[in-house]
Write a protein that holds these residues in place. Structure first.
Motif, short mmCIF file in Angstrom:
data_model
loop_
_atom_site.label_atom_id
_atom_site.label_comp_id
_atom_site.label_asym_id
_atom_site.label_seq_id
_atom_site.Cartn_x
_atom_site.Cartn_y
_atom_site.Cartn_z
N TRP A 1 -37.07 -15.46 27.32
CA TRP A 1 -35.69 -15.72 27.75
C TRP A 1 -34.81 -16.06 26.57
O TRP A 1 -33.67 -15.57 26.45
CB TRP A 1 -35.70 -16.87 28.76
N LEU A 2 -35.29 -16.94 25.67
CA LEU A 2 -34.52 -17.30 24.48
C LEU A 2 -34.27 -16.10 23.58
O LEU A 2 -33.16 -15.90 23.08
CB LEU A 2 -35.25 -18.40 23.70
N HIS B 1 -34.19 -12.97 24.44
CA HIS B 1 -33.27 -12.02 25.07
C HIS B 1 -31.83 -12.53 25.02
O HIS B 1 -30.90 -11.75 24.71
CB HIS B 1 -33.72 -11.79 26.51
N HIS B 2 -31.59 -13.83 25.35
CA HIS B 2 -30.23 -14.33 25.44
C HIS B 2 -29.67 -14.81 24.11
O HIS B 2 -28.43 -14.91 23.98
CB HIS B 2 -30.16 -15.49 26.45
N LEU B 3 -30.51 -15.13 23.17
CA LEU B 3 -30.01 -15.59 21.87
C LEU B 3 -30.01 -14.52 20.80
O LEU B 3 -29.25 -14.64 19.83
CB LEU B 3 -30.83 -16.80 21.39
N VAL C 1 -29.01 -9.97 23.36
CA VAL C 1 -27.67 -9.79 23.94
C VAL C 1 -26.57 -9.93 22.89
O VAL C 1 -25.67 -9.08 22.81
CB VAL C 1 -27.47 -10.78 25.11
N TRP D 1 -24.20 -6.82 21.61
CA TRP D 1 -22.73 -6.90 21.75
C TRP D 1 -22.06 -6.72 20.39
O TRP D 1 -21.06 -5.99 20.26
CB TRP D 1 -22.38 -8.25 22.35
#
Length: 291
Positions: free
Chosen positions: A102-103, A105-107, A110, A114
């Motif tokens: 999760w970390l 992927h989101h840190l 993503v 972007w």
């Protein structure tokens, strides 16, 4: 007997004569009893040895291998798998894999996606001043703790469980069963040596019986048969040859010289030669043969 004059007499069927069945001759007792004794000496020990091996295999499987397999499966392997699954796999999955993914992927994924889509010209700048520091930071904050957690939560417990639940019990079981194995090995060796000695004695007995049979039975029988042959058949043959030489040979010579030779000369000179001359003359007259 015929019914009409034109009908032929029917041939009567002749059944083949029934030959009486001959009973198979029985072997004499002096051959049957040694064969039976030899079969009993050879077959009975071999059968007893085979039955002993079968019983030992069944007892070993029933009282040693089967309980040992049950013990390894139900006391060591199944509890070890259950402990590894509940103490290592599940905590590692819920405490390490899910949070780290999760970390990451989101840190990382993503924001990097972007930024890569929004600022394509600043890729080198982002890689140098943002991604590399983040990678080093992730190495220091994530990889090293993760390696430490894996080492002390997975490797060390598995090593401890394998050592104290599998290796040491198996070593203890081997130490306990080693005297039994030595005892079984000595018993098998003693049984093997006894069997070898038994068969060696049987072989020596057979050789001795063969020598005695040749010395006291076959050789005297052969000498007696040779003496009988020389003093009966050979003498009779020699007498017949001498009688033939004294009677048949002179009579044959006399018949040859007194009867057959004159008769042959008479037939040759008085019959065959004039007949041949006459036949040749007739053929010459008929122009079938040159004169």
């Amino acid at each position: 007997m015929t019914t009409n004059g034109g009908e032929a007499r029917r041939p009567q069927r002749r059944h083949p004569p029934v030959r009486p069945s001959r009973a198979e001759p029985e072997a004499p007792d002096w051959i049957v009893w040694p064969v039976r004794v030899l079969a009993a000496i050879v077959v009975v020990p071999a059968r007893l040895l085979w039955e002993l091996i079968v019983v030992a295999g069944r007892l070993t499987y029933r009282f040693l291998l089967r309980p040992l397999g049950w013990f390894v499966r139900h006391v060591l392997w199944i509890p070890l798998c259950w402990l590894a699954h509940h103490l290592v796999v599940l905590p590692f999955r819920y405490l390490v894999v899910f949070p780290v993914s999760w970390l990451v992927h989101h840190l990382l994924v993503v924001p990097a996606r972007w930024l890569w889509q929004a600022l394509p010209t600043l890729g080198h700048f982002l890689h140098r001043y943002l991604l590399r520091p983040l990678g080093q930071l992730g190495y220091l904050l994530l990889w090293l703790p993760l390696a430490w957690l894996v080492t002390y939560l997975v490797v060390v417990p598995i090593h401890w469980l394998v050592r104290y639940l599998l290796v040491l019990p198996i070593r203890w079981l081997v130490d306990v069963l080693r005297p039994l194995g030595r005892l079984l090995g000595r018993a098998a060796a003693a049984l093997w040596h006894g069997t070898v000695r038994l068969f060696a004695g049987i072989g020596n007995g057979i050789v001795t019986i063969g020598r005695l049979t040749y010395t006291y039975l076959l050789r005297p029988f052969g000498l007696a048969a040779r003496w009988l042959w020389r003093h009966t058949v050979v003498l009779l043959f020699r007498g017949v040859v001498a009688v033939c030489r004294a009677t048949v040979v002179p009579v044959g010579r006399w018949l040859r010289d007194a009867v057959l030779a004159p008769t042959g000369r008479f037939l040759r000179d008085g019959v065959f030669r004039p007949a041949g001359t006459t036949v040749r003359a007739v053929l010459a007259v008929l122009s079938l043969r040159r004169p």
